[in-house]
Design an enzyme around this catalytic site. Structure first.
Site, PDB file in Angstrom:
ATOM      1  N   HIS A  12       0.709  -1.454   0.383  1.00  0.00           N
ATOM      2  CA  HIS A  12       0.190  -0.100  -0.487  1.00  0.00           C
ATOM      3  C   HIS A  12       1.483   1.697  -0.008  1.00  0.00           C
ATOM      4  CE1 HIS A  12       0.732   0.985   4.087  1.00  0.00           C
ATOM      5  NE2 HIS A  12       0.847   0.238   4.718  1.00  0.00           N
ATOM      6  N   GLU A  92      -2.461  -6.861   8.068  1.00  0.00           N
ATOM      7  CA  GLU A  92      -0.965  -6.845   8.304  1.00  0.00           C
ATOM      8  C   GLU A  92      -1.233  -6.693   9.313  1.00  0.00           C
ATOM      9  OE1 GLU A  92       1.570  -6.393   7.750  1.00  0.00           O
ATOM     10  OE2 GLU A  92       2.577  -4.830   7.713  1.00  0.00           O
TER      11      GLU A  92
END
Length: 228
Positions: A12, A92
Site C-alpha cells: 500500500h 497486516e
C-alpha cells in the site's frame, strides 16, 4: 495456474500511521500523499495494467484505497471493483489499532468501500485471535495459507495488494530465512513459485523482478514498535 503464475505483489501507499507514528489510528487510511503515490502507479506500470487477470486485496482501508487508485485501469478492464477479490488473510500482522481492519458493516456504510464485494469479511476477520493472531506460528501459517491460495488460483497474472510485514512473511524462503526487505510505499515486485517447492505445503516464492515504487521507504508498525 502454478507453476506458471506471475504474482504481482504490491505494498500500500503512504498511510496516516506511517507519518504520525500513531498506532492508535484504527484501520489507518492513506494520507493525501499516499493517494497521489497510488494514483501514479498506472503511469508507472501501464503494461501490467493491461496484463493482470485478477486483483486481490487486503480489506484494510489503506490497501483498498491503494487498489482502487493504483490498479484503476485494470479494475475497469476486469469489470469494476466488485470483481476485486478481498482476502482477509492478507491483512497486516500486528494487533495494533492501525493494523486492525474495520467490520464489514462499517465498510458497507462508507460509499468509498461499499463498491467492493465485502462478503469475504467474516465476523472474526479483525479479531486478531486464533488464525488471525500476531504470533509467529499463526503468521507463518497465515502466510502459507495465502501462498497456497495464490497457487490454486486459475489466473496467470495475479495482483495482491497488501502490507509490508505480511508481504515479508509471504515471501520468506528456506534458502534465505525470513525476509527483511524494506518494502517502499506503493511498491510493485513480481514473484513466481519456486519450482522446487511449488507442489509442497509451503509453496515458497522467489523474486523475479523489481518493477516500480511510487514512494520511498517508511517502516511498518512492527518495525516502529521494535525500534521504540
Amino acid at each position: 495456474m502454478a507453476p506458471n503464475s506471475r504474482l504481482i505483489l504490491t505494498r500500500h501507499a503512504q498511510a496516516e500511521h506511517n507519518v504520525t507514528l500513531d498506532y492508535s489510528i484504527h484501520d489507518a487510511p492513506l494520507t493525501p500523499l499516499g493517494k497521489k503515490q497510488a494514483a501514479s502507479l498506472p503511469r508507472l506500470i501501464p503494461d501490467l495494467q493491461k496484463e493482470v487477470d485478477v486483483i486481490i486485496s487486503s480489506p484494510l482501508r489503506r490497501t483498498l484505497q491503494t487498489t482502487c487508485l493504483g490498479w484503476a485501469p485494470a479494475i475497469e478492464r476486469l469489470g469494476g471493483p466488485k470483481n476485486v477479490v478481498l482476502l482477509p488473510q492478507a491483512q497486516e500482522c500486528s494487533n495494533l489499532p492501525c493494523d486492525t481492519g474495520s467490520a464489514r458493516e462499517v465498510l458497507e456504510r462508507d460509499p468509498e468501500f461499499a463498491v467492493f464485494d465485502l462478503t469475504p469479511l467474516t465476523p472474526d476477520w479483525n479479531s486478531k485471535k486464533g488464525f488471525w493472531a500476531p504470533t509467529d506460528e499463526a503468521l507463518y501459517n497465515r502466510a502459507r495459507w495465502v501462498r497456497k491460495f495464490l497457487r490454486d488460483r486459475p489466473e496467470r497474472n495475479i495482483v495482491l495488494v497488501s502490507h509490508g510485514d505480511i508481504l515479508r512473511q509471504i515471501t520468506t524462503h528456506p534458502s534465505t530465512g525470513p525476509s527483511t526487505y524494506p518494502w517502499k510505499n506503493a511498491e510493485v515486485r513480481i514473484f513466481e513459485f519456486d519450482p522446487e517447492y511449488v507442489d509442497t505445503e509451503d509453496c515458497f516464492l522467489y523474486q523475479k523482478e523489481d518493477v516500480a515504487a511510487a514512494g520511498g521507504y517508511e517502516p511498518t508498525s512492527t518495525e516502529l514498535e521494535i525500534e521504540s
